[in-house]
Design a protein around this motif. Structure first.
Motif, PDB file in Angstrom:
ATOM      1  N   THR A 177     -35.583  30.374   0.414  1.00 29.68           N
ATOM      2  CA  THR A 177     -36.808  29.608   0.194  1.00 29.68           C
ATOM      3  C   THR A 177     -36.654  28.181   0.711  1.00 29.68           C
ATOM      4  O   THR A 177     -35.826  27.422   0.207  1.00 29.68           O
ATOM      5  N   PRO A 178     -37.442  27.797   1.714  1.00 31.09           N
ATOM      6  CA  PRO A 178     -37.343  26.431   2.246  1.00 31.09           C
ATOM      7  C   PRO A 178     -38.001  25.424   1.313  1.00 31.09           C
ATOM      8  O   PRO A 178     -38.932  25.754   0.578  1.00 31.09           O
ATOM      9  N   GLU A 179     -37.520  24.196   1.357  1.00 29.73           N
ATOM     10  CA  GLU A 179     -38.080  23.118   0.534  1.00 29.73           C
ATOM     11  C   GLU A 179     -39.054  22.318   1.394  1.00 29.73           C
ATOM     12  O   GLU A 179     -38.710  21.302   2.000  1.00 29.73           O
ATOM     13  N   LEU A 180     -40.289  22.790   1.416  1.00 33.01           N
ATOM     14  CA  LEU A 180     -41.263  22.274   2.373  1.00 33.01           C
ATOM     15  C   LEU A 180     -41.849  20.927   1.972  1.00 33.01           C
ATOM     16  O   LEU A 180     -42.517  20.290   2.787  1.00 33.01           O
ATOM     17  N   TRP A 181     -41.627  20.508   0.756  1.00 32.35           N
ATOM     18  CA  TRP A 181     -42.144  19.210   0.327  1.00 32.35           C
ATOM     19  C   TRP A 181     -41.235  18.069   0.774  1.00 32.35           C
ATOM     20  O   TRP A 181     -41.600  16.905   0.665  1.00 32.35           O
ATOM     21  N   ARG A 182     -40.059  18.405   1.287  1.00 30.63           N
ATOM     22  CA  ARG A 182     -39.107  17.400   1.746  1.00 30.63           C
ATOM     23  C   ARG A 182     -39.073  17.347   3.272  1.00 30.63           C
ATOM     24  O   ARG A 182     -39.342  18.344   3.934  1.00 30.63           O
ATOM     25  N   PRO A 183     -38.716  16.203   3.844  1.00 30.78           N
ATOM     26  CA  PRO A 183     -38.566  16.147   5.311  1.00 30.78           C
ATOM     27  C   PRO A 183     -37.467  17.100   5.775  1.00 30.78           C
ATOM     28  O   PRO A 183     -36.470  17.293   5.080  1.00 30.78           O
ATOM     29  N   TRP A 184     -37.657  17.668   6.955  1.00 24.31           N
ATOM     30  CA  TRP A 184     -36.596  18.495   7.535  1.00 24.31           C
ATOM     31  C   TRP A 184     -36.282  18.082   8.982  1.00 24.31           C
ATOM     32  O   TRP A 184     -35.496  18.723   9.662  1.00 24.31           O
ATOM     33  N   LEU A 185     -36.885  16.990   9.403  1.00 21.40           N
ATOM     34  CA  LEU A 185     -36.575  16.419  10.714  1.00 21.40           C
ATOM     35  C   LEU A 185     -36.343  14.929  10.515  1.00 21.40           C
ATOM     36  O   LEU A 185     -37.127  14.262   9.830  1.00 21.40           O
ATOM     37  N   PHE A 186     -35.267  14.420  11.124  1.00 18.40           N
ATOM     38  CA  PHE A 186     -34.866  13.041  10.875  1.00 18.40           C
ATOM     39  C   PHE A 186     -34.580  12.356  12.208  1.00 18.40           C
ATOM     40  O   PHE A 186     -33.716  12.804  12.968  1.00 18.40           O
ATOM     41  N   VAL A 187     -35.342  11.290  12.484  1.00 24.15           N
ATOM     42  CA  VAL A 187     -35.151  10.513  13.709  1.00 24.15           C
ATOM     43  C   VAL A 187     -35.323   9.035  13.370  1.00 24.15           C
ATOM     44  O   VAL A 187     -35.865   8.678  12.322  1.00 24.15           O
ATOM     45  N   GLU A 188     -34.887   8.190  14.280  1.00 25.59           N
ATOM     46  CA  GLU A 188     -35.087   6.750  14.126  1.00 25.59           C
ATOM     47  C   GLU A 188     -36.528   6.419  14.524  1.00 25.59           C
ATOM     48  O   GLU A 188     -36.926   6.642  15.667  1.00 25.59           O
ATOM     49  N   PRO A 189     -37.341   5.886  13.605  1.00 24.24           N
ATOM     50  CA  PRO A 189     -38.741   5.595  13.947  1.00 24.24           C
ATOM     51  C   PRO A 189     -38.852   4.526  15.034  1.00 24.24           C
ATOM     52  O   PRO A 189     -38.075   3.570  15.060  1.00 24.24           O
ATOM     53  N   ASP A 190     -39.811   4.704  15.914  1.00 30.77           N
ATOM     54  CA  ASP A 190     -40.129   3.682  16.910  1.00 30.77           C
ATOM     55  C   ASP A 190     -41.112   2.706  16.264  1.00 30.77           C
ATOM     56  O   ASP A 190     -42.313   2.972  16.185  1.00 30.77           O
ATOM     57  N   THR A 191     -40.609   1.574  15.820  1.00 29.29           N
ATOM     58  CA  THR A 191     -41.426   0.634  15.050  1.00 29.29           C
ATOM     59  C   THR A 191     -42.444  -0.116  15.899  1.00 29.29           C
ATOM     60  O   THR A 191     -43.310  -0.801  15.351  1.00 29.29           O
TER      61      THR A 191
END
Length: 321
Positions: A177-191
C-alpha cells in the motif's frame, strides 16, 4: 463450486428461470475474471508484501521493471518507495523500452510521447530525474536482467484502469500500500519561479467546459509543455509565456518552486502530485483516474471553482507587506 454451462444449458436456464440465469451470468463474470487473475498473477508472483520481503531477504536486492508511460512510472514510485522502505534492500528500477502504446482511453488525441510508451529520448530524461531519488539504488534500461517484480501486470485487465486511482495500480499488483498523502518525488526547487503560476495542459483528457482565457488577467503565468500545446493555449491567453525545459529534472524543479501549478491529467501534473506542491487538477469526466491526495491538493470540474481556486492560491502566495 461454480460450474460453467454449455450453450444448451444456458438457453434452458434462461427459458426456465430468468432470475437464476442472471445470477449465473454474474457468477460467470466473476469466475472468468478470477481465471484471468490466476493466469496473470500465478502462485510465484510477488503479489503480497510478505512475499516481497521474503525474496528481498534471500536475494539482498530487488529488481523492478516498468514499461511506461512516463507518467505511469511517476505514479508507480510511491509503491516502489514503500517497497524499498519495508524491505531495506537496494531497489533497482528497469525501464522496458519501445513497447507499443495501448489504444487511448476516451481520447482521440495522440499521445505527446509518440507511438511507444517509453522511447530512448524519454527514457534518458526520466532516468536523469529518477536517479536523484534516494530510495532507488539505480535506474537503468532493461537488458534482460533478472526481474523480481514486473509492474506491467497492472495492464492485465484485472484492474479497472478507467475509474481507479492511477497511483494505486502498482500497489494492487504487489500487495504493497503506497502512502499517497506524502511526497514521493524530491528535487531542489527552482526558486526563480516562486512568484509564477505554472500551467500545463495536454491535448488529451481535457474538460471541454473549461475556458482558461480568464488567466489573461494574470501576468505571472508560465506554460510548460510541447509547442503545439502552448500554441493552443496562447489562443486563449495571448500573453502566455512558454518555458522550454531541457529535461524532466528541470521541469520538476520548476514545478516544485512555483507559486502553484495548474494542469490536466498529464506528465507535468504527475510531477506536481508526486512533489505535493500547491496544485490544481482539471478533472476529466470520462476517465477520473488521477486523484489528488495529501497537502495542497485541489481539483475542479466547473469554471467558477477553477477561477476561485486560482484567485485564492495566487493571493496566498503573494508576499505580505
Amino acid at each position: 463450486m461454480f460450474k460453467k454451462k454449455n450453450l444448451i444449458g444456458k438457453l434452458w436456464l434462461k427459458y426456465r428461470d430468468y432470475h437464476k440465469y442472471k445470477q449465473y451470468k454474474w457468477e460467470l463474470k466473476n469466475y472468468t475474471e478470477q481465471e484471468a487473475l490466476n493466469f496473470f498473477m500465478g502462485d510465484e508472483r510477488l503479489d503480497t508484501q510478505e512475499k516481497i520481503v521474503e525474496v528481498a531477504k534471500k536475494e539482498g536486492l530487488l529488481n523492478i521493471i516498468h514499461s511506461g508511460n512516463a507518467g505511469d512510472v511517476i505514479y508507480a514510485l510511491p509503491t516502489i518507495k514503500k517497497i524499498a522502505e519495508v524491505t531495506g534492500v537496494p531497489v533497482f528500477l528497469y525501464l522496458r523500452l519501445n513497447q507499443p502504446l495501448p489504444d487511448p482511453i476516451f481520447s482521440n488525441k495522440p499521445h505527446s510521447m509518440g507511438a511507444v510508451m517509453i522511447g530512448n529520448g524519454t527514457a534518458t530524461k526520466l532516468i536523469t530525474l529518477l536517479k536523484t531519488q534516494s530510495y532507488l539504488s539505480d535506474v537503468r534500461v532493461y537488458e534482460n536482467q533478472k526481474i523480481h517484480i514486473d509492474l506491467d501486470f497492472f495492464r492485465s485487465k484485472t484492474i479497472p484502469l478507467t475509474n481507479s486511482n492511477i497511483a494505486r495500480w502498482c500497489g494492487y499488483v504487489t500487495g504493497v500500500t503506497p502512502e499517497l498523502w506524502r511526497p514521493w518525488l524530491f528535487v531542489e526547487p527552482d526558486t526563480t519561479f516562486n512568484d509564477k503560476i505554472v500551467l500545463a495542459r495536454s491535448e488529451r483528457y481535457r474538460n471541454s467546459t473549461i475556458d482558461y482565457s480568464f488567466l489573461k488577467n494574470y501576468d505571472n503565468v508560465v506554460f510548460l509543455g510541447i509547442p503545439a500545446e502552448y500554441e493552443d493555449m496562447k489562443k486563449h491567453i495571448p500573453g502566455l509565456k512558454l518555458h522550454d525545459t531541457s529535461s524532466f529534472l528541470e521541469m520538476a524543479q520548476i514545478i516544485a518552486g512555483c507559486r502553484f501549478f495548474i494542469g490536466n491529467q498529464s506528465f507535468p501534473y504527475s510531477l506536481a502530485e508526486a512533489l505535493k506542491c500547491p496544485r490544481i487538477l482539471e478533472g476529466y469526466y470520462h476517465v477520473p483516474h488521477v486523484i489528488p491526495e495529501g497537502e495542497n491538493a485541489h481539483d475542479f470540474y466547473f469554471q467558477n471553482h477553477l477561477e476561485s481556486l486560482v484567485k485564492r492560491l495566487n493571493q496566498a502566495g503573494q508576499p505580505k507587506n
